[in-house]
Design a protein around this motif. Structure first.
Motif, mmCIF file in Angstrom:
data_model
loop_
_atom_site.group_PDB
_atom_site.id
_atom_site.type_symbol
_atom_site.label_atom_id
_atom_site.label_comp_id
_atom_site.label_asym_id
_atom_site.label_seq_id
_atom_site.Cartn_x
_atom_site.Cartn_y
_atom_site.Cartn_z
ATOM 1 N N VAL A 147 0.856 -1.193 0.000
ATOM 2 C CA VAL A 147 0.000 0.000 0.000
ATOM 3 C C VAL A 147 0.887 1.236 0.000
ATOM 4 C CG1 VAL A 147 -1.948 -1.144 1.129
ATOM 5 C CG2 VAL A 147 -0.307 0.070 2.535
ATOM 6 N N SER A 148 0.430 2.261 -0.726
ATOM 7 C CA SER A 148 1.221 3.486 -0.813
ATOM 8 C C SER A 148 0.311 4.714 -0.784
ATOM 9 C CB SER A 148 2.065 3.470 -2.087
ATOM 10 O OG SER A 148 2.930 4.589 -2.106
ATOM 11 N N THR A 149 0.919 5.863 -0.485
ATOM 12 C CA THR A 149 0.192 7.137 -0.446
ATOM 13 C C THR A 149 1.050 8.194 -1.119
ATOM 14 O OG1 THR A 149 1.216 7.492 1.700
ATOM 15 C CG2 THR A 149 -1.072 6.786 1.738
ATOM 16 N N CYS A 150 0.401 9.251 -1.590
ATOM 17 C CA CYS A 150 1.168 10.405 -2.091
ATOM 18 C C CYS A 150 0.236 11.606 -2.184
ATOM 19 C CB CYS A 150 1.800 10.107 -3.451
ATOM 20 S SG CYS A 150 0.640 9.919 -4.805
ATOM 21 N N THR A 151 0.814 12.791 -2.181
ATOM 22 C CA THR A 151 -0.010 14.007 -2.301
ATOM 23 C C THR A 151 -0.424 14.242 -3.759
ATOM 24 O OG1 THR A 151 2.065 15.232 -2.352
ATOM 25 C CG2 THR A 151 0.839 15.277 -0.294
ATOM 26 N N THR A 152 0.360 13.753 -4.694
ATOM 27 C CA THR A 152 0.039 13.932 -6.126
ATOM 28 C C THR A 152 -1.330 13.319 -6.408
ATOM 29 O OG1 THR A 152 2.392 13.713 -6.610
ATOM 30 C CG2 THR A 152 0.885 13.519 -8.474
ATOM 31 N N PRO A 153 -2.232 14.115 -7.029
ATOM 32 C CA PRO A 153 -3.579 13.560 -7.261
ATOM 33 C C PRO A 153 -3.629 12.538 -8.394
ATOM 34 C CG PRO A 153 -3.435 15.842 -8.048
ATOM 35 C CD PRO A 153 -2.104 15.517 -7.443
ATOM 36 N N TYR A 154 -4.660 11.695 -8.329
ATOM 37 C CA TYR A 154 -4.948 10.736 -9.401
ATOM 38 C C TYR A 154 -5.324 11.505 -10.672
ATOM 39 C CZ TYR A 154 -7.331 7.048 -11.966
ATOM 40 O OH TYR A 154 -7.719 6.160 -12.932
ATOM 41 N N PHE B 91 8.424 -13.317 -3.770
ATOM 42 C CA PHE B 91 7.068 -13.020 -3.280
ATOM 43 C C PHE B 91 6.125 -12.759 -4.455
ATOM 44 C CE2 PHE B 91 9.589 -11.924 0.407
ATOM 45 C CZ PHE B 91 8.790 -12.331 1.471
ATOM 46 N N LYS B 92 4.880 -13.196 -4.288
ATOM 47 C CA LYS B 92 3.861 -12.884 -5.291
ATOM 48 C C LYS B 92 3.054 -11.696 -4.767
ATOM 49 C CE LYS B 92 0.135 -14.875 -7.936
ATOM 50 N NZ LYS B 92 -0.963 -15.811 -7.915
ATOM 51 N N MET B 93 3.072 -10.601 -5.526
ATOM 52 C CA MET B 93 2.314 -9.421 -5.090
ATOM 53 C C MET B 93 0.853 -9.634 -5.442
ATOM 54 S SD MET B 93 3.968 -5.675 -5.389
ATOM 55 C CE MET B 93 3.084 -4.973 -6.733
ATOM 56 N N VAL B 94 0.021 -9.899 -4.441
ATOM 57 C CA VAL B 94 -1.366 -10.288 -4.720
ATOM 58 C C VAL B 94 -2.317 -9.098 -4.757
ATOM 59 C CG1 VAL B 94 -1.172 -12.693 -3.943
ATOM 60 C CG2 VAL B 94 -1.720 -10.904 -2.274
ATOM 61 N N ALA B 95 -1.907 -7.967 -4.204
ATOM 62 C CA ALA B 95 -2.766 -6.774 -4.250
ATOM 63 C C ALA B 95 -1.949 -5.529 -3.946
ATOM 64 C CB ALA B 95 -3.904 -6.894 -3.235
ATOM 65 N N THR B 96 -2.396 -4.409 -4.534
ATOM 66 C CA THR B 96 -1.779 -3.112 -4.220
ATOM 67 C C THR B 96 -2.907 -2.103 -3.998
ATOM 68 O OG1 THR B 96 -1.716 -2.426 -6.532
ATOM 69 C CG2 THR B 96 0.245 -3.532 -5.700
ATOM 70 N N LEU B 97 -2.614 -1.109 -3.193
ATOM 71 C CA LEU B 97 -3.575 -0.009 -3.001
ATOM 72 C C LEU B 97 -2.801 1.292 -2.938
ATOM 73 C CD1 LEU B 97 -6.354 1.191 -2.444
ATOM 74 C CD2 LEU B 97 -6.165 0.464 -0.081
ATOM 75 N N GLU B 98 -3.161 2.230 -3.813
ATOM 76 C CA GLU B 98 -2.490 3.531 -3.839
ATOM 77 C C GLU B 98 -3.517 4.608 -3.495
ATOM 78 O OE1 GLU B 98 -0.153 4.046 -7.591
ATOM 79 O OE2 GLU B 98 -0.561 1.916 -7.813
ATOM 80 N N LYS B 99 -3.258 5.350 -2.421
ATOM 81 C CA LYS B 99 -4.130 6.493 -2.092
ATOM 82 C C LYS B 99 -3.431 7.752 -2.568
ATOM 83 C CE LYS B 99 -6.427 9.104 1.547
ATOM 84 N NZ LYS B 99 -7.617 9.406 0.726
#
Ligand SMILES: Cc1cc2nc3c(=O)[nH]c(=O)nc-3n(C[C@H](O)[C@H](O)[C@H](O)COP(=O)(O)O)c2cc1C
Length: 191
Positions: free
Chosen positions: A126-133, A158-166
């Motif tokens: 999971v990651s975050t950033c101020t830059t908008p979508y 490792f198998k990356m099974v999911a990601t979430l970017e806010k």
């Protein structure tokens, strides 16, 4: 099942911490044993770049929190890594941890081809950033973090099974209900 959460954010009340908390609670409710590492609490000497760990399979530096964190990664069946975007990448302290433990993540065969040491294990990022979508993706902001972590996770097996970017955390500092639900659902990908 043992799940290790690696929190790369220094902010205890930040979005990364909240997302990791939601995922961790859900995974725990499913019966997994959850432990958390906050990388900013760790004392890690910078990698000296000597490469001796590649042959000796141990770090030349005196034991510190890097080796202790590696032990937890080795014992874990799955990882959940949270990292805010700093300069289009993961924060330095988290990168430092991974730099110090290469030998415990990835080996080499006689032809110097990488050998993943955690094959079959799952991971979530999971990651975050101020830059908008969508600029977080186009300009490799939170997407830069996901890419950099994917590189480490992939070569480690490792198998990356999911990601979430806010994205856009300056304008939208709180997690939305949708993002909270997503965190809970992500937990089931690990089990
Ligand atoms: C040193 C530093 C560098 C940052 N670099 C970026 C950047 O390159 N791109 C971006 O969109 N946000 C950047 N940010 C903003 C953080 O990614 C943002 O505040 C994020 O929401 C923090 O998440 P957290 O509160 O969960 O730790 C930076 C913040 C800091 C402190």
């Amino acid at each position: 099942m043992k799940v290790l959460i690696i929190n790369g954010s220094p902010r205890k009340q930040g979005n990364i911490s909240k997302m990791l908390d939601l995922i961790g609670k859900e995974v725990e409710a499913c019966g997994a044993e959850v432990s958390t590492l906050r990388v900013n609490d760790l004392e890690i000497h910078p990698c000296m770049g000597c490469m001796s760990c590649r042959d000796k399979l141990q770090c030349c530096l005196p034991e510190d929190d890097a080796q202790r964190a590696l032990k937890q990664i080795v014992e874990a069946d799955a990882l959940v890594i949270g990292a805010p975007c700093y300069w289009g990448n993961m924060p330095g302290q988290l990168k430092l941890l991974f730099d110090r433990i290469v030998y415990g993540m990835m080996g080499e065969n006689s032809r110097e081809i990488p050998v993943p040491l955690h094959k079959g294990k799952k991971a979530v990022v999971v990651s975050t950033c101020t830059t908008p979508y969508p600029f977080n993706i186009f300009f490799n902001q939170s997407r830069g973090v996901v890419r950099a972590l994917k590189e480490i996770l992939k070569w480690s097996g490792f198998k990356m099974v999911a990601t979430l970017e806010k994205a856009g955390t300056k304008r939208h500092p709180a997690l939305t209900k949708r993002e909270e639900t997503r965190c809970r659902k992500i937990a089931y990908r690990l089990i």
